[in-house]
Design a protein around this motif. Sequence first.
Motif, PDB file in Angstrom:
ATOM      1  N   PRO A 130     -10.315  -2.396  -6.065  1.00  0.00           N
ATOM      2  CA  PRO A 130     -12.098  -1.469  -5.434  1.00  0.00           C
ATOM      3  C   PRO A 130     -11.848  -1.223  -3.644  1.00  0.00           C
ATOM      4  O   PRO A 130     -11.814  -0.559  -3.492  1.00  0.00           O
ATOM      5  CB  PRO A 130     -12.784  -2.746  -6.388  1.00  0.00           C
ATOM      6  CG  PRO A 130     -11.997  -3.258  -7.100  1.00  0.00           C
ATOM      7  CD  PRO A 130     -10.872  -3.126  -6.768  1.00  0.00           C
ATOM      8  N   SER A 131     -11.581  -2.706  -3.472  1.00  0.00           N
ATOM      9  CA  SER A 131     -10.932  -3.091  -1.645  1.00  0.00           C
ATOM     10  C   SER A 131     -10.828  -3.941  -1.356  1.00  0.00           C
ATOM     11  O   SER A 131     -10.560  -4.925  -2.261  1.00  0.00           O
ATOM     12  CB  SER A 131     -12.674  -3.065  -1.158  1.00  0.00           C
ATOM     13  OG  SER A 131     -13.341  -4.472  -1.373  1.00  0.00           O
ATOM     14  N   LEU A 132      -9.947  -4.104  -0.350  1.00  0.00           N
ATOM     15  CA  LEU A 132      -8.910  -5.253  -0.172  1.00  0.00           C
ATOM     16  C   LEU A 132      -9.846  -6.554   0.446  1.00  0.00           C
ATOM     17  O   LEU A 132      -9.179  -7.861   0.207  1.00  0.00           O
ATOM     18  CB  LEU A 132      -8.505  -4.961   1.234  1.00  0.00           C
ATOM     19  CG  LEU A 132      -7.725  -3.879   1.619  1.00  0.00           C
ATOM     20  CD1 LEU A 132      -6.899  -3.967   2.474  1.00  0.00           C
ATOM     21  CD2 LEU A 132      -6.750  -3.806   0.844  1.00  0.00           C
ATOM     22  N   ARG A 133     -11.901  -6.043   0.531  1.00  0.00           N
ATOM     23  CA  ARG A 133     -12.240  -7.304   1.262  1.00  0.00           C
ATOM     24  C   ARG A 133     -12.366  -8.382  -0.906  1.00  0.00           C
ATOM     25  O   ARG A 133     -12.464  -9.558  -0.723  1.00  0.00           O
ATOM     26  CB  ARG A 133     -14.250  -7.077   1.167  1.00  0.00           C
ATOM     27  CG  ARG A 133     -13.868  -8.276   1.839  1.00  0.00           C
ATOM     28  CD  ARG A 133     -14.883  -7.352   2.895  1.00  0.00           C
ATOM     29  NE  ARG A 133     -16.861  -8.000   2.816  1.00  0.00           N
ATOM     30  CZ  ARG A 133     -17.821  -7.716   3.084  1.00  0.00           C
ATOM     31  NH1 ARG A 133     -17.661  -6.374   4.270  1.00  0.00           N
ATOM     32  NH2 ARG A 133     -18.724  -9.012   3.273  1.00  0.00           N
ATOM     33  N   GLU A 134     -12.498  -7.517  -2.210  1.00  0.00           N
ATOM     34  CA  GLU A 134     -12.422  -7.606  -2.722  1.00  0.00           C
ATOM     35  C   GLU A 134     -11.318  -8.625  -3.586  1.00  0.00           C
ATOM     36  O   GLU A 134     -11.655  -9.749  -4.080  1.00  0.00           O
ATOM     37  CB  GLU A 134     -13.118  -7.308  -3.884  1.00  0.00           C
ATOM     38  CG  GLU A 134     -13.559  -7.184  -5.063  1.00  0.00           C
ATOM     39  CD  GLU A 134     -14.158  -6.257  -6.122  1.00  0.00           C
ATOM     40  OE1 GLU A 134     -14.997  -5.834  -5.952  1.00  0.00           O
ATOM     41  OE2 GLU A 134     -13.795  -6.355  -7.407  1.00  0.00           O
ATOM     42  N   TYR A 135     -10.585  -8.017  -2.711  1.00  0.00           N
ATOM     43  CA  TYR A 135      -9.082  -8.604  -3.573  1.00  0.00           C
ATOM     44  C   TYR A 135      -8.952  -9.546  -2.569  1.00  0.00           C
ATOM     45  O   TYR A 135      -8.334 -10.462  -3.270  1.00  0.00           O
ATOM     46  CB  TYR A 135      -7.464  -7.457  -2.659  1.00  0.00           C
ATOM     47  CG  TYR A 135      -6.933  -8.537  -3.455  1.00  0.00           C
ATOM     48  CD1 TYR A 135      -6.011  -8.199  -4.397  1.00  0.00           C
ATOM     49  CD2 TYR A 135      -5.907  -8.917  -2.504  1.00  0.00           C
ATOM     50  CE1 TYR A 135      -4.854  -9.108  -5.153  1.00  0.00           C
ATOM     51  CE2 TYR A 135      -4.831  -9.719  -2.645  1.00  0.00           C
ATOM     52  CZ  TYR A 135      -4.266  -9.248  -4.026  1.00  0.00           C
ATOM     53  OH  TYR A 135      -2.931  -9.979  -4.451  1.00  0.00           O
ATOM     54  N   HIS A 193      -6.205   4.485  -6.700  1.00  0.00           N
ATOM     55  CA  HIS A 193      -6.589   3.609  -6.258  1.00  0.00           C
ATOM     56  C   HIS A 193      -6.522   2.625  -7.377  1.00  0.00           C
ATOM     57  O   HIS A 193      -7.520   2.250  -8.331  1.00  0.00           O
ATOM     58  CB  HIS A 193      -8.043   3.885  -5.591  1.00  0.00           C
ATOM     59  CG  HIS A 193      -7.816   5.202  -4.823  1.00  0.00           C
ATOM     60  ND1 HIS A 193      -7.640   4.597  -4.441  1.00  0.00           N
ATOM     61  CD2 HIS A 193      -8.150   6.472  -5.113  1.00  0.00           C
ATOM     62  CE1 HIS A 193      -8.102   5.739  -3.498  1.00  0.00           C
ATOM     63  NE2 HIS A 193      -7.930   6.965  -3.681  1.00  0.00           N
ATOM     64  N   VAL A 214      -5.405 -10.709   3.638  1.00  0.00           N
ATOM     65  CA  VAL A 214      -5.859 -10.282   2.623  1.00  0.00           C
ATOM     66  C   VAL A 214      -4.866 -10.612   1.536  1.00  0.00           C
ATOM     67  O   VAL A 214      -6.094 -11.613   0.983  1.00  0.00           O
ATOM     68  CB  VAL A 214      -5.228  -8.525   2.557  1.00  0.00           C
ATOM     69  CG1 VAL A 214      -5.490  -8.206   1.252  1.00  0.00           C
ATOM     70  CG2 VAL A 214      -5.375  -7.745   3.755  1.00  0.00           C
ATOM     71  N   LYS A 267       0.802  -1.405  -0.089  1.00  0.00           N
ATOM     72  CA  LYS A 267       0.291  -0.452  -0.129  1.00  0.00           C
ATOM     73  C   LYS A 267       0.791   1.584  -0.351  1.00  0.00           C
ATOM     74  O   LYS A 267       0.519   2.389  -0.901  1.00  0.00           O
ATOM     75  CB  LYS A 267      -1.456   0.000   0.719  1.00  0.00           C
ATOM     76  CG  LYS A 267      -2.269  -1.080   1.267  1.00  0.00           C
ATOM     77  CD  LYS A 267      -2.952  -1.351   2.436  1.00  0.00           C
ATOM     78  CE  LYS A 267      -3.145  -2.414   2.756  1.00  0.00           C
ATOM     79  NZ  LYS A 267      -3.559  -2.983   4.063  1.00  0.00           N
TER      80      LYS A 267
END
Length: 330
Positions: A256-261, A253, A291, A247
Amino acid sequence: MPATTWSRHHILSLADFTVTEYDTVLQTAASFREVLSRRTKKVPTLQGQVVANLFFEPSTRTRSSFEIAAKRLSADTLNFASSTSSITKGETILDTAKTYLAMGTDIMVIRHKQAGVPQAIAQEMDRLGVKVSVLNAGDGQHEHPSQGLLDLFTICSLLEPSHPRLELLKGKKIAIVGDILHSRVARSNIWSLTATDTELHLAAPPTLLPKLFADCGQDRPGKLFLHWNLESALEGADFVMTLRLQKERMTAHLLPSLREYHHLFGITRSKLQLCKSHVKVLHPGPVNRGVEISSDLMDDPEFSLIQNQVTSGVAVRMALLYLIGSGKIS
Ligand code: NCD
């Protein structure tokens, strides 16, 4: 120690490492692993030499690993952290290096956030006509050769503990997954893991794996494949290396999000079912738990080689310091 014809003075990159050099490092590291298993884990090999760890960027395992490796070889060690040094008063990096030279340093281990700094210092030492060796401990997004070599040693030692060598990788499928764009570890591993007849698969979202990485696979003995989804990279893999999302190096950016990654590219036990049943997982550390890899998998000794990598790192760094340092012992 194995008899060696080592001639490389600085270790800055794995791009031009030969098979003989890989095998010499692996064999030498195996000898030092034996030393480290003894009750007295110390040899006099570099007695009287000075190893300076010049870390201009934060580090836990690489800096400590080089320090303990140098101490196990009986060298005197100097540790430098830029935040508490004269760099904060405006001293240049080359002047810092020359200061350590004037104190009798024989080997400089250098980490910097800017690619090319270890090479610039090595060139300056050569220009000055001094015998100081420079070891790149990670420069920007460029390379991290000692990490690439310890990853190689970890894998080859698992395949044949008594005789780790490059040819053991022949026919293996290895996947590197994650933030390849920002990773100097990936770049060094691309060189080492394609140095023999392997299949190396890189997988990441397109923002973290630009097509230009395909160029690294040209004219290499191993084959390089790029994937923008995880599944095809994992299918039938023998080894999976996950990488930290860096990071601190991301200027845009990119996700999209760490969750989606994690959902799409995070390595979990269930995703490993696509791999060979004996698959092992590596990560250079530091880890963002949950993650790039699930927390339970990271701690599972059946799959995870992460602690082995750290242990291997000491033997491999002893080997590197010995190989570039021993030429100076008369
Ligand atoms: C890596 C580095 O600093 O390049 N870590 C390490 O040296 N073990 C990888 C990272 O920072 O993610």
